[in-house]
Structure formats: structure tokens, C-alpha cells
Design a protein around this motif. Structure first.
Motif, PDB file in Angstrom:
ATOM      1  N   LYS A   1     -12.286  10.597  16.439  1.00 15.08           N
ATOM      2  CA  LYS A   1     -11.755  10.007  15.226  1.00 15.08           C
ATOM      3  C   LYS A   1     -12.899   9.611  14.300  1.00 15.08           C
ATOM      4  CE  LYS A   1      -7.969   7.725  13.639  1.00 15.08           C
ATOM      5  NZ  LYS A   1      -7.875   8.789  12.676  1.00 15.08           N
TER       6      LYS A   1
ATOM      7  N   VAL B   1     -13.235   4.035  10.981  1.00 15.39           N
ATOM      8  CA  VAL B   1     -12.230   3.349  10.181  1.00 15.39           C
ATOM      9  C   VAL B   1     -12.827   2.924   8.827  1.00 15.39           C
ATOM     10  CG1 VAL B   1     -12.807   1.161  11.293  1.00 15.39           C
ATOM     11  CG2 VAL B   1     -10.566   1.436  10.245  1.00 15.39           C
ATOM     12  N   LYS B   2     -12.013   3.024   7.817  1.00 19.10           N
ATOM     13  CA  LYS B   2     -12.438   2.530   6.510  1.00 19.10           C
ATOM     14  C   LYS B   2     -11.926   1.103   6.377  1.00 19.10           C
ATOM     15  CE  LYS B   2     -12.943   5.743   3.043  1.00 19.10           C
ATOM     16  NZ  LYS B   2     -12.479   6.656   1.991  1.00 19.10           N
ATOM     17  N   LEU B   3     -12.863   0.147   6.376  1.00 21.33           N
ATOM     18  CA  LEU B   3     -12.425  -1.247   6.243  1.00 21.33           C
ATOM     19  C   LEU B   3     -12.322  -1.601   4.770  1.00 21.33           C
ATOM     20  CD1 LEU B   3     -14.426  -3.074   9.063  1.00 21.33           C
ATOM     21  CD2 LEU B   3     -12.025  -2.375   9.047  1.00 21.33           C
ATOM     22  N   VAL B   4     -11.217  -2.186   4.396  1.00 24.62           N
ATOM     23  CA  VAL B   4     -11.041  -2.557   3.000  1.00 24.62           C
ATOM     24  C   VAL B   4     -10.857  -4.066   2.896  1.00 24.62           C
ATOM     25  CG1 VAL B   4     -10.074  -0.329   2.324  1.00 24.62           C
ATOM     26  CG2 VAL B   4      -8.548  -2.136   3.060  1.00 24.62           C
TER      27      VAL B   4
ATOM     28  N   LEU C   1      -6.084  -1.193  -0.452  1.00 22.89           N
ATOM     29  CA  LEU C   1      -5.379  -0.459   0.598  1.00 22.89           C
ATOM     30  C   LEU C   1      -4.236   0.368  -0.002  1.00 22.89           C
ATOM     31  CD1 LEU C   1      -4.943   0.154   3.614  1.00 22.89           C
ATOM     32  CD2 LEU C   1      -3.454  -1.843   3.731  1.00 22.89           C
TER      33      LEU C   1
ATOM     34  N   ALA D   1       0.041   8.835   1.808  1.00 22.92           N
ATOM     35  CA  ALA D   1       1.054   8.369   2.764  1.00 22.92           C
ATOM     36  C   ALA D   1       2.153   7.565   2.079  1.00 22.92           C
ATOM     37  CB  ALA D   1       0.388   7.533   3.864  1.00 22.92           C
TER      38      ALA D   1
ATOM     39  N   LEU E   1       2.826   7.444   8.582  1.00 26.31           N
ATOM     40  CA  LEU E   1       2.022   6.233   8.411  1.00 26.31           C
ATOM     41  C   LEU E   1       2.466   5.193   9.434  1.00 26.31           C
ATOM     42  CD1 LEU E   1       0.053   4.446   6.735  1.00 26.31           C
ATOM     43  CD2 LEU E   1       1.945   3.988   5.175  1.00 26.31           C
TER      44      LEU E   1
ATOM     45  N   ILE F   1      -4.942   0.561  25.435  1.00 27.41           N
ATOM     46  CA  ILE F   1      -4.873   2.013  25.664  1.00 27.41           C
ATOM     47  C   ILE F   1      -3.425   2.504  25.762  1.00 27.41           C
ATOM     48  CG2 ILE F   1      -5.173   1.804  28.183  1.00 27.41           C
ATOM     49  CD1 ILE F   1      -7.026   4.316  27.939  1.00 27.41           C
ATOM     50  N   GLN F   2      -2.544   1.706  26.386  1.00 26.63           N
ATOM     51  CA  GLN F   2      -1.151   2.155  26.540  1.00 26.63           C
ATOM     52  C   GLN F   2      -0.402   2.116  25.214  1.00 26.63           C
ATOM     53  OE1 GLN F   2      -2.328  -0.593  28.216  1.00 26.63           O
ATOM     54  NE2 GLN F   2      -2.303  -0.132  30.404  1.00 26.63           N
TER      55      GLN F   2
ATOM     56  N   THR G   1      -1.567   8.725   9.674  1.00 26.85           N
ATOM     57  CA  THR G   1      -2.460   7.700   9.127  1.00 26.85           C
ATOM     58  C   THR G   1      -2.136   6.373   9.784  1.00 26.85           C
ATOM     59  OG1 THR G   1      -2.535   8.868   7.025  1.00 26.85           O
ATOM     60  CG2 THR G   1      -3.187   6.552   6.998  1.00 26.85           C
ATOM     61  N   LYS G   2      -3.193   5.730  10.290  1.00 25.66           N
ATOM     62  CA  LYS G   2      -2.965   4.447  10.967  1.00 25.66           C
ATOM     63  C   LYS G   2      -3.711   3.323  10.253  1.00 25.66           C
ATOM     64  CE  LYS G   2      -4.041   6.841  14.543  1.00 25.66           C
ATOM     65  NZ  LYS G   2      -3.623   8.203  14.649  1.00 25.66           N
ATOM     66  N   VAL G   3      -3.007   2.251   9.990  1.00 25.21           N
ATOM     67  CA  VAL G   3      -3.579   1.093   9.311  1.00 25.21           C
ATOM     68  C   VAL G   3      -3.506  -0.094  10.265  1.00 25.21           C
ATOM     69  CG1 VAL G   3      -3.272  -0.525   7.397  1.00 25.21           C
ATOM     70  CG2 VAL G   3      -2.858   1.916   7.036  1.00 25.21           C
TER      71      VAL G   3
ATOM     72  N   PHE H   1      -9.172  -0.984  15.783  1.00 21.78           N
ATOM     73  CA  PHE H   1      -9.940  -0.525  14.618  1.00 21.78           C
ATOM     74  C   PHE H   1     -10.622   0.818  14.891  1.00 21.78           C
ATOM     75  CE2 PHE H   1      -9.814  -5.076  13.228  1.00 21.78           C
ATOM     76  CZ  PHE H   1      -9.194  -4.847  12.010  1.00 21.78           C
ATOM     77  N   LYS H   2     -10.980   1.043  16.162  1.00 22.22           N
ATOM     78  CA  LYS H   2     -11.657   2.302  16.508  1.00 22.22           C
ATOM     79  C   LYS H   2     -10.722   3.498  16.390  1.00 22.22           C
ATOM     80  CE  LYS H   2     -15.463   0.804  19.373  1.00 22.22           C
ATOM     81  NZ  LYS H   2     -15.055  -0.548  19.846  1.00 22.22           N
ATOM     82  N   ALA H   3      -9.435   3.236  16.453  1.00 22.25           N
ATOM     83  CA  ALA H   3      -8.470   4.338  16.422  1.00 22.25           C
ATOM     84  C   ALA H   3      -7.749   4.424  15.077  1.00 22.25           C
ATOM     85  CB  ALA H   3      -7.444   4.141  17.544  1.00 22.25           C
ATOM     86  N   ALA H   4      -8.198   3.590  14.127  1.00 24.23           N
ATOM     87  CA  ALA H   4      -7.465   3.500  12.858  1.00 24.23           C
ATOM     88  C   ALA H   4      -8.157   4.266  11.744  1.00 24.23           C
ATOM     89  CB  ALA H   4      -7.317   2.039  12.469  1.00 24.23           C
ATOM     90  N   ASP H   5      -7.410   4.567  10.700  1.00 20.54           N
ATOM     91  CA  ASP H   5      -7.984   5.193   9.514  1.00 20.54           C
ATOM     92  C   ASP H   5      -8.398   4.124   8.506  1.00 20.54           C
ATOM     93  OD1 ASP H   5      -7.334   8.153  10.018  1.00 20.54           O
ATOM     94  OD2 ASP H   5      -5.464   7.105  10.467  1.00 20.54           O
ATOM     95  N   TYR H   6      -7.545   3.123   8.346  1.00 23.16           N
ATOM     96  CA  TYR H   6      -7.846   2.033   7.423  1.00 23.16           C
ATOM     97  C   TYR H   6      -7.623   0.708   8.132  1.00 23.16           C
ATOM     98  CZ  TYR H   6      -7.264   5.836   4.098  1.00 23.16           C
ATOM     99  OH  TYR H   6      -7.375   7.023   3.446  1.00 23.16           O
ATOM    100  N   GLY H   7      -8.431  -0.266   7.762  1.00 25.38           N
ATOM    101  CA  GLY H   7      -8.254  -1.559   8.395  1.00 25.38           C
ATOM    102  C   GLY H   7      -8.529  -2.692   7.429  1.00 25.38           C
ATOM    103  N   ILE H   8      -7.843  -3.785   7.654  1.00 28.05           N
ATOM    104  CA  ILE H   8      -8.173  -5.020   6.957  1.00 28.05           C
ATOM    105  C   ILE H   8      -8.421  -6.072   8.032  1.00 28.05           C
ATOM    106  CG2 ILE H   8      -7.369  -6.874   5.446  1.00 28.05           C
ATOM    107  CD1 ILE H   8      -5.833  -4.937   3.821  1.00 28.05           C
ATOM    108  N   VAL H   9      -9.633  -6.636   8.018  1.00 32.07           N
ATOM    109  CA  VAL H   9      -9.925  -7.722   8.941  1.00 32.07           C
ATOM    110  C   VAL H   9      -9.483  -8.999   8.250  1.00 32.07           C
ATOM    111  CG1 VAL H   9     -11.717  -8.956  10.205  1.00 32.07           C
ATOM    112  CG2 VAL H   9     -11.905  -6.476   9.891  1.00 32.07           C
TER     113      VAL H   9
END
Ligand SMILES: Cc1cc2nc3c(=O)[nH]c(=O)nc-3n(C[C@H](O)[C@H](O)[C@H](O)COP(=O)(O)OP(=O)(O)OC[C@H]3O[C@@H](n4cnc5c(N)ncnc54)[C@H](O)[C@@H]3O)c2cc1C
Ligand SMILES: Nc1ncnc2c1ncn2[C@@H]1O[C@H](COP(=O)(O)O)[C@@H](O)[C@H]1O
Lengths: 246, 320
Positions: free
Chosen positions: A223, A226-229, A235, A245, B256, B266-267, B277-279, B290-298
Motif C-alpha cells: 500500500k 497514507v495521506k494525512l490531512v 479531506l 469517491a 469508500l 488484522i481481523q 478508498t479507505k479513510v 493508518f498503515k492500511a489507509a489512503d487518507y487519514g485525519i489524526v
């Protein structure tokens, strides 16, 4: 009532999935094998039928000697007897033919299998078996009650559930919901000791063909990161313009 | 030589996956130099599948199959396969399709490959790519029987337009036994199901309690999305079991997937990673998801989600 629970021996859900021999074999190195979770729900329901309705419960698996610890665990949980069909489970069609033969010879009324094995995700053995045996079949079964030869079951459907009625002989593809999570049993010392004395019958496979074969495996492409926004606004823009999407 | 596609309907209209199943059947038929035929039950506008390359629809009505019955449907489809001399049967990945496919395969003495994501490179060899190990890998599976059943994954091969003229033909073979009878169907109305949804909004233990799901539902409503949850959330009874997604719950293969307050065990990932697309919204930057996501907001979901709802409302207002 004679129940057969079909048990598939699968890698634990936390297993890392790797392939060997030029990506033609699943790498079992360091992998812990367990009772397929869907089958564990089914086995637990079978225990209820045993304790409350006097059913006898056998378990069967198609596999080589390496599957025996998994079968012993099913015996320790409380199954009365086990059958191991001594063959590699090459594909669902092959497995279904082997199990159907066991069912025919054993005179079972209820066959409890799982919705799918979590390794190859075939979701085919129970349905194929039902068709080969001309038995009724309920898939995605989340509740099952038997009275005499009548069965009442609930199956999960997309967006809801359906209550159905049918009759023995019956095959189900069970899953979570069949019993409460808290009903699942961890074998205790007594169960483990008793399991040693129970019968584990090894039978040779009947002649049967496999309809499919897996020629190669592949791991998913790694993969991208990740794009952090920072903001919800950004977003929304990215989901619209970049991911398309929304 | 024909390829037959089982095109699912609901109240007479084709379900979303029908266009994908039809497109797949058309693509295989093209490769084989044959035609793509559809089989539908009680379709009110059968010829519209011509859009996806279906040249003929066998429309089944009038034989006691007003609602789905796996044995009944499998029997009728098998009859249609014989009548149309089809060698390939294509079905989708709905709960109903996965229920009838193995019955049908055994009836036809056919090999069955589920969760298929692509058409075979070479139709004479017929090796298909499919997901396995709960999306942790792919298997290339060769179907070696003369008749073959292929179950296509949702949102993988996709729908492709190929307008052709589509003939409709009525078909009503008799059925001797249905085996299982429906007593009652309990479906949440007015809400899109996880299987049919384009967008899925999912909440985890990070949301603290069932009383906080209002914002999840609101976000789903703005997006026209289905709601889902992680396993502990359904185990604790915060949400119904039917919303549990993951390896031991429902699989998700949406366009999405938005995960709020879900760590990404993992499960859980195994069951949802087929989504395009994963957010991820999570206040812990180290959360594995976050490692498996396309977009993230912390950030804190209780701040981020209401803002996201607001911005989406503005976006929808401007773009409609
Ligand atoms: C055999 C087996 C099968 C399983 N099958 C499944 C399955 O199918 N599906 C499944 O989901 N799980 C499954 N599990 C369970 C899985 O291992 C995890 O325990 C589970 O997914 C964790 O759920 P969660 O992410 O909601 O909770 P947690 O792991 O507790 O994560 C909560 C997250 O919320 C974040 N958070 C907390 N507060 C906030 C806030 N204010 N704002 C934003 N984020 C916040 C935290 O940082 C954390 O990352 C299975 C386990 C086993 C052993
Ligand atoms: N090798 C096997 N031995 C016994 N039962 C099996 C085997 N493989 C599959 N099954 C049963 O069939 C169900 C569905 O498996 P599958 O069709 O492989 O996804 C499992 O949950 C088991 O109940």
C-alpha cells in the motif's frame, strides 16, 4: 439426532500470509492452525443440542495427520467421536464429495458446516454437500432450532435477516450469531484428558475429482503511504478530486 | 456458445451488482467468441441489461419464485444453462448469490471460483484471479470442469457499458422441491445495506458508547452510506450484529470506507481492505489502521466528524 460438524483446519486469524515455492504454496512456517471460526460457532451449537436434546455429535475433517491437533481440540470441547478423511483438501468440490460419503455411511440427520473457511474463502463445501446428498440447506445461518424433524432457522441476508422453516436431513453453513460469543468454550484439562480416550477414526478417501486448482498465489501490492490531512475541508476536496469517491 | 449471468433483482428492478455481473459475462463472452445471456427473476425491465452487453434475458416469472429460494433458483438456473447451452455461469457476491452458487455448481458438476476480481487472460485455460485469505492474498484458480461457475466480487471488475439490443424471453420451468420456506423477512427499510453500499461509514470502540452513534448515522445519511462497526462494538451490544464487519463479520468491498475510532486490528482489516478508498479518523497517530489507509485525519472523532458532516453538506449543496 446424529450431528456431523465439518471442521476445516485454518491459519489463526492473526497469521501473516506468505507464499513459498515460487508462490505456488501457502507458507505454513510459524503459522498456528485452529478450528475455522465459523465451525467453532457450529460446534458450540452442536454441544447445546447434545446437552439439551441428547444429540450425538461427531466431527469430520478432510486433511492429513497435521490436522489432528485441531480435531483433538474439537473432541476436548465435547464432540463424541472424530473422523479424519486422510487426504489433502485440494478443492471444495473434492472435499464436499468426501464429506458427503461420510454422511451417507454415517446416517447423520444434521450437518453443521461453516459459511466459509477463512483461508481459501471458498464458501462452497456445505452447499455442494447438500446438493450431492439431496438434503435441505440453509446458508449464513445465525440461529437454529430443531424439534423432531422440523428445523427453524434464521439466515443473514443483505440488509437484514430471514426466518425460514425446513426439515431434517439438513445442512447448514453457520457463522457468528449461531451462539453467543461468550458461549464459546476453551477446552479444560478434563476435556483434554477425555479427548485422548475418544475415537479418532481415520478413513481413506473415496475416488473423487477436484474441479479447480490454484496455480499461483500473489500478495496484494504494498500500500502507498497514507495521506494525512489536517482539515475536514481538505479531506472532502481530496475525496472528490483525487479519489473520485464522492 | 454462451455465457449466462445471474442478474439479481429486488422488487423487479436490477440490483447494483447486476451491471457488474453482466459486464463480466459480456467480457468473457467476447473472449470466447460467444454471446452473453442473462437470467433474471421477475424483472420488470429486463432489456435494460443490454446496456452492459447482455443480448438476451431469460426472465423467470410465474412459478412460485416471487421471493428468493436457493434450491428453486439453482434448479431454474441449471435448466436455463442447459437450454442456452452455456458453459460459463457468472453470479455476484451477494448473500443470495453465495447461497445458490455451490448448489448450482454441484448440480452442473461444475467447478466454482468465488470472489473473482478479473476475467481470465486465456479463456481456454480459464485461470481466474480471486481474493483469498480474507483479502490478505490473491489466488489464481484454474477451473478445469467443462461447465464453470464464476462468482465475481463487488466493486472489482466493475460495470462497463457496451450497448447491444437485448431480447427478452419468458421462462418458467416447473420446480419440484424448494426445501426451505421463508417465514418472515426482517429488513431495515430505507437504509442501504453494507453489501449494496457504495460508501460505508464504520465506528469502533473509540466512539465510547452507543449514545455517540448519532454523528455516525448523520455522516452516513449525508453520504448515502451504510453504517457498520467493529467486532467489539457489536459484541458489547452498542450496535446490531448485522453491522459487524471484518474477517468474522460481513465483508466490505465498497468504493469508500470511513473508519472512525477503529484501531485497525488484522481481523478487521482483512474484512474491509477490498474497499477502494479507505479513510481513517483516529486520535492515535500510531493506530495500525493508518498503515492500511489512503487518507487519514489524526484527531478526536468528536471534533472531526461534526466538521466533516458540515463540510460535506456544503459540498453537496454546491455540487447538486
Ligand atoms: C478470532 C478473531 C476474530 C476477529 N474478527 C474480527 C472482525 O471480524 N472484525 C473486527 O472488527 N474485529 C475482529 N476481531 C477483533 C480485533 O482483534 C480487534 O479487537 C477489534 O477489531 C478492535 O476493535 P476497535 O478497533 O473498535 O477497538 P480498539 O482496538 O479498542 O480501538 C479503538 C480505537 O479508537 C481510537 N480512539 C479512541 N478515542 C478516540 C477518539 N476520541 N477519536 C478518535 N479515535 C479514538 C483509539 O486510538 C483506537 O485506535 C477478531 C478477533 C479475533 C481473536
Ligand atoms: N477440509 C475440510 N474438512 C472438513 N470440513 C471442511 C473442509 N473444508 C471446508 N469444510 C467445511 O465447509 C465449510 C466451508 O468451507 P469452504 O467451502 O472451504 O469455504 C467450512 O466452514 C467447514 O465446515
Amino acid at each position: 439426532m446424529k450431528i456431523l460438524v465439518c471442521i476445516s483446519n485454518v491459519p489463526d486469524t492473526t497469521s501473516k500470509i506468505n507464499f513459498t515455492e515460487g508462490d505456488t504454496q501457502f507458507d505454513t512456517n510459524g503459522v498456528q492452525f485452529v478450528i475455522n471460526p465459523n465451525d467453532e460457532f457450529g460446534l458450540t451449537r452442536a454441544m447445546w443440542f447434545k446437552e439439551k436434546q441428547g444429540a450425538s455429535v461427531h466431527v469430520a475433517t478432510v486433511g492429513d495427520a497435521s490436522t489432528e491437533p485441531t480435531i483433538r481440540k474439537a473432541l476436548a470441547i465435547g464432540a463424541d467421536e472424530a473422523i479424519r478423511i486422510n487426504a489433502q483438501p485440494t478443492d471444495g468440490y473434492f472435499v464436499a464429495q468426501q464429506l458427503a460419503d461420510v454422511v451417507k455411511n454415517g446416517g447423520y440427520d444434521l450437518i453443521i458446516a461453516g459459511r466459509e473457511s477463512i483461508d481459501y474463502n471458498g464458501g462452497m463445501v456445505p452447499g455442494m454437500m447438500a446438493e450431492m446428498l439431496d438434503m435441505n440447506f440453509v446458508n449464513n445461518c445465525i440461529s437454529l432450532d430443531i424439534e423432531g424433524s422440523n428445523a427453524s432457522a434464521v439466515r443473514e441476508i443483505d440488509g437484514g435477516k430471514e426466518k425460514v422453516s425446513t426439515a431434517l436431513p439438513l445442512v447448514i453453513g453457520g457463522q457468528k450469531g449461531l451462539v453467543q460469543e461468550s458461549d464459546l468454550r476453551i477446552p479444560n484439562m478434563r476435556g483434554i484428558m477425555m479427548a485422548r480416550k475418544k475415537q479418532l477414526n481415520i478413513v481413506e478417501p473415496i475416488e473423487a475429482i477436484a474441479a479447480t486448482s490454484t496455480v499461483k498465489f500473489e500478495k496484494p501490492a504494498p500500500k502507498g503511504s497514507v495521506k494525512l490531512v489536517d482539515s475536514a475541508e481538505e479531506l472532502v476536496q481530496l475525496l472528490h478530486n483525487e479519489a473520485k469517491a464522492i | 456458445m454462451s455465457v449466462i449471468a445471474f442478474l439479481e433483482t429486488e422488487n423487479g428492478s436490477f440490483k447494483k451488482n447486476a451491471s457488474e455481473v453482466a459486464s463480466y459475462a459480456h467480457a468473457v463472452a467476447q473472449k470466447m467468441g460467444g454471446t452473453a445471456v442473462g437470467i433474471a427473476f421477475n424483472a420488470t425491465n429486463a432489456p435494460e441489461m443490454g446496456t452492459y452487453g447482455i443480448e438476451k434475458i431469460v426472465n423467470v416469472s410465474d412459478n412460485g419464485l416471487e421471493s428468493f429460494n436457493a434450491q428453486g433458483y439453482a434448479h431454474v438456473i441449471a435448466e436455463a444453462v442447459k437450454k442456452e447451452e452455456s458453459s460459463i455461469v457468472v453470479v455476484g457476491s451477494s448473500a443470495d448469490a453465495k447461497y445458490l452458487a455451490p448448489l448450482l455448481a454441484a448440480k452442473l458438476q461444475a467447478g466454482y471460483a468465488p470472489n473473482v476480481v478479473a476475467v481470465p487472460d486465456d479463456v481456454s485455460d480459464f485461470t481466474v484471479k480471486r481474493t483469498a485469505f480474507s483479502n490478505k492474498g490473491f489466488a489464481f484458480t484454474k477451473i478445469s470442469t467443462q461447465t464453470k461457475v464464476v462468482g465475481v466480487s463487488s466493486n472489482a471488475f466493475g460495470a462497463h457499458e457496451n450497448q447491444v439490443d437485448c431480447q427478452e424471453e419468458a421462462f418458467s420451468p416447473s420446480i419440484d422441491t424448494m426445501g426451505v420456506s421463508s417465514v418472515e423477512i426482517d429488513k431495515v427499510t430505507g437504509k442501504v445495506s453494507i453489501a449494496d453500499a457504495d460508501i460505508v461509514v464504520s465506528g469502533g470502540r473509540g466512539l465510547k458508547g452507543p449514545e455517540n452513534w448519532g454523528m455516525v448515522e448523520e455522516l452516513a445519511e449525508v453520504l448515502g452510506a451504510a453504517t457498520a462497526c467493529s467486532k467489539p462494538v457489536s459484541d458489547m451490544g452498542w450496535r446490531p450484529h448485522s453491522e459487524h464487519v471484518g474477517q468474522t463479520g460481513k465483508p466490505v468491498a465498497s468504493n469508500l470506507y470511513i473508519a472512525i475510532g477503529i484501531s485497525g486490528a488484522i481481523q478487521h482489516l482483512a474484512g474491509v481492505s477490498a474497499s477502494k478508498t479507505k479513510v481513517v479518523i483516529n486520535n492515535d497517530p500510531e493506530a495500525p489502521f493508518f498503515k492500511a489507509a489512503d487518507y487519514g485525519i489524526v484527531g478526536d472523532a468528536f471534533e472531526v466528524v461534526p466538521k466533516l458532516i458540515e463540510k460535506l453538506r456544503e459540498f453537496k449543496a454546491q455540487n447538486s
